[in-house]
Design a protein around this motif. Structure first.
Motif, short mmCIF file in Angstrom:
data_model
loop_
_atom_site.label_atom_id
_atom_site.label_comp_id
_atom_site.label_asym_id
_atom_site.label_seq_id
_atom_site.Cartn_x
_atom_site.Cartn_y
_atom_site.Cartn_z
N UNK A 175 48.47 13.90 38.09
CA UNK A 175 48.92 13.21 36.88
C UNK A 175 50.43 13.21 36.78
N UNK A 176 51.05 14.32 37.16
CA UNK A 176 52.52 14.37 37.15
C UNK A 176 53.10 13.42 38.20
N UNK A 177 52.42 13.31 39.34
CA UNK A 177 52.86 12.34 40.35
C UNK A 177 52.73 10.93 39.80
N UNK A 178 51.67 10.69 39.03
CA UNK A 178 51.49 9.37 38.42
C UNK A 178 52.57 9.10 37.37
N UNK A 179 52.95 10.15 36.62
CA UNK A 179 54.05 9.99 35.66
C UNK A 179 55.35 9.65 36.37
N UNK A 180 55.59 10.30 37.51
CA UNK A 180 56.79 9.99 38.30
C UNK A 180 56.70 8.59 38.88
N UNK A 181 55.49 8.16 39.23
CA UNK A 181 55.30 6.80 39.73
C UNK A 181 55.64 5.79 38.65
N UNK A 213 61.01 9.14 43.07
CA UNK A 213 60.20 9.05 44.29
C UNK A 213 60.10 10.41 44.98
N UNK A 214 61.15 11.24 44.88
CA UNK A 214 61.07 12.59 45.40
C UNK A 214 60.08 13.42 44.58
N UNK A 215 60.11 13.22 43.27
CA UNK A 215 59.15 13.93 42.40
C UNK A 215 57.72 13.54 42.74
N UNK A 216 57.49 12.26 43.05
CA UNK A 216 56.15 11.81 43.44
C UNK A 216 55.69 12.58 44.67
N UNK A 217 56.54 12.61 45.69
CA UNK A 217 56.18 13.29 46.95
C UNK A 217 55.97 14.78 46.72
N UNK A 218 56.79 15.40 45.87
CA UNK A 218 56.66 16.83 45.63
C UNK A 218 55.37 17.15 44.88
N UNK A 243 70.43 7.26 42.72
CA UNK A 243 70.72 8.53 42.06
C UNK A 243 69.68 8.86 41.00
N UNK A 244 68.72 7.98 40.79
CA UNK A 244 67.65 8.25 39.83
C UNK A 244 67.81 7.57 38.50
N UNK A 245 68.93 6.87 38.29
CA UNK A 245 69.09 6.12 37.05
C UNK A 245 69.11 6.96 35.79
N UNK A 246 69.46 8.24 35.89
CA UNK A 246 69.48 9.09 34.71
C UNK A 246 68.18 9.83 34.47
N UNK A 247 67.17 9.59 35.32
CA UNK A 247 65.88 10.28 35.17
C UNK A 247 66.00 11.71 35.69
N UNK A 248 65.10 12.58 35.23
CA UNK A 248 65.08 13.96 35.71
C UNK A 248 63.65 14.43 35.82
N UNK A 249 63.39 15.29 36.80
CA UNK A 249 62.05 15.84 36.98
C UNK A 249 61.63 16.69 35.80
#
Length: 484
Positions: free
Chosen positions: A163-169, A293-298, A465-471
């Motif tokens: 679910x967290x991967x889906x949120x990152x997606x 995208x790194x958060x998705x993979x993690x 750079x992630x556009x200001x998003x954070x894990x």
């Protein structure tokens, strides 16, 4: 009495479950090689405050374009790619609830009523004819399979990570569509600038044709000069018309990105170009938190790690407990009388002794899929570093090229002016003027193209750079979901 009988074994099983182990490996994020600074930013040290340097919130406002400021927020609301990712995220959250439900008992209530005709003698009627009997029952049942080995908890862990991967997606889709919108708008603005440039060129060529025509009629210029000037004008006019196709397509693309039909959006011509912002980059290690995208993979890696525990738990016995309590009576009269009270308790312990290596195969497959997820994670991180380095290299080199082209534009304009004056004085032929004008146009278009690419590389850098998003957003979403 009834409460004590039903709850005592359940309480014992609960204590046993709480004291049970959780099989399978506990998740630890693998280490990845992270450089201290980017190659394109020599001298940048790890001690530099990275969080203050990251783009934040509405990053598009740095370009100073009112239309971009108006349209970008609509992407998260109306874009259909984002809407699809949001629906997938909601489905993933639902799967977490489904997995978590296996930790709790299943409680049910059932009742039945039947009416039966019998040919036997009726004792109540005193006769020998058929009798009709009404019967009924009401029963409450509880069943529970304690999570002795943590298989259910690993399943919850797996689904939560998914679910967290889906949120990152979802975040990645939103950022990608926002970057696409900024890119399309920059392309539109540059197209408008090219239209302005070509319109000025057409006007200049038209004036040259007038001068050449006048000189041709006066006999001071050959007919070939008139033809050359006319061809030059027509070619410029054709190029100007062709830009209309590109402009329309960019407007259509922008409309779709904000969830509108193309005919619903009309963007007037603008002579203003977006500003070229300076984007602070930070240090490479921050990308591990800033890129969705790194958060998705993690998170996919964490889910696969939990899947190993689910597979390992299949080696161990399964315990299920059940209890039932209720009333049954035939005939139905007096159903709830204590004399009609019935209850039952049960426990079932099962273990698979042999299945031809299926469990071993599932564990091996889960471990292999985890290793694949680790490789994907590390590859995603490497790609992220490469993306940023590409953007920084492009911006550095393009800045140098822009400086050179600015000087070339000034020289080309001066050369055109000199050629026109010399042609008017009769000291040179029209070919010199035509070449000077064509050189000026191509140089100005090259300078505009470089400015366009610098804007696009800046947008790309912000996205990379992630556009200001954070894990950290994933943890906040998880906490919010846990409260519901």
């Amino acid at each position: 009495m009834k409460t004590k009988i039903c709850c005592a074994p359940l309480a014992f099983a609960l204590a046993l479950a709480l004291g049970g182990c959780t099989v399978g490996p506990d998740y630890q994020r693998p280490q990845v090689a992270t450089p201290a600074h980017y190659k394109e930013l020599p001298g940048w040290t790890q001690a530099t405050p990275a969080s203050a340097a990251a783009p934040k919130g509405a990053w598009w406002t740095a370009f100073g374009d009112p239309l971009l400021d108006e349209l970008e927020p609509q992407v998260a609301v109306s874009n259909q790619t984002v809407a699809q990712s949001y629906a997938n995220y909601q489905a993933a959250l639902a799967e977490v609830k489904v997995a978590r439900s296996a930790l709790f008992p299943t409680i049910g209530l059932s009742s039945s009523v039947s009416r039966q005709r019998s040919n036997s003698t009726s004792s109540r009627s005193g006769g020998n004819g058929p009798s009709v009997v009404n019967s009924g029952s009401i029963e409450g049942a509880v069943s529970w399979a304690p999570d002795l080995w943590g298989g259910v908890r690993r399943s919850v862990e797996e689904n939560k990570a998914n679910a967290q991967a889906s949120a990152a997606t979802l975040a990645n889709a939103t950022l990608s569509e926002q970057i696409a919108l900024a890119t399309a708008l920059i392309e539109l603005r540059i197209t408008d600038a090219n239209i302005d440039l070509l319109q000025k060129t057409v006007d200049a060529y038209r004036e040259s044709l007038r001068v050449v025509t006048d000189q041709g009629e006066a006999g001071t210029a050959p007919p070939s000069d008139v033809i050359s000037a006319r061809v030059q004008l027509k070619n410029a006019q054709a190029s100007l018309i062709a830009l209309g196709v590109a402009r329309a397509q960019y407007v259509h693309a922008i409309a779709v990105l904000v969830g509108k039909n193309p005919e619903e959006l009309d963007i007037p011509h603008s002579t203003a170009l977006p500003a070229l912002p300076n984007v602070p980059v930070g240090v490479p290690s921050t990308l591990l938190q800033r890129r969705p995208d790194i958060a998705i993979a993690e998170r996919q890696m964490a889910a696969q790690n939990a899947a190993i525990g689910v597979a390992v738990a299949a080696y161990y016995p399964n315990l299920s407990l059940s209890a039932a309590d209720g009333f049954t009576q035939s005939p139905i009269a007096g159903l709830l009388n204590i004399a009609n009270h019935v209850w039952s308790l049960g426990a079932d312990l099962g273990v698979t002794l042999f299945e031809g290596g299926a469990r071993h195969g599932r564990v091996a497959a889960a471990k292999a899929e985890y290793e694949a997820a680790v490789a994907n994670y590390r590859g995603t991180v490497l790609t992220a570093f490469r993306n940023v380095e590409d953007d920084l290299a492009g911006l550095r080199i393009l800045a140098q090229r822009a400086e050179v082209l600015d000087g070339a534009v000034q020289d080309a304009r001066r050369a055109t002016e000199i050629a026109r004056n010399e042609y008017a004085a009769g000291t040179t032929d029209f070919t010199t003027v035509a070449v000077a004008q064509a050189t000026q146009l191509s140089t100005e278009q090259a300078a505009l193209s470089v400015h366009q690419q610098r804007l696009l590389d800046t947008v790309s850098l912000i996205g990379d750079l992630g556009g200001g998003w954070s894990a950290d957003h994933l943890a906040l979403a998880s906490d919010s979901q846990a409260k519901h």
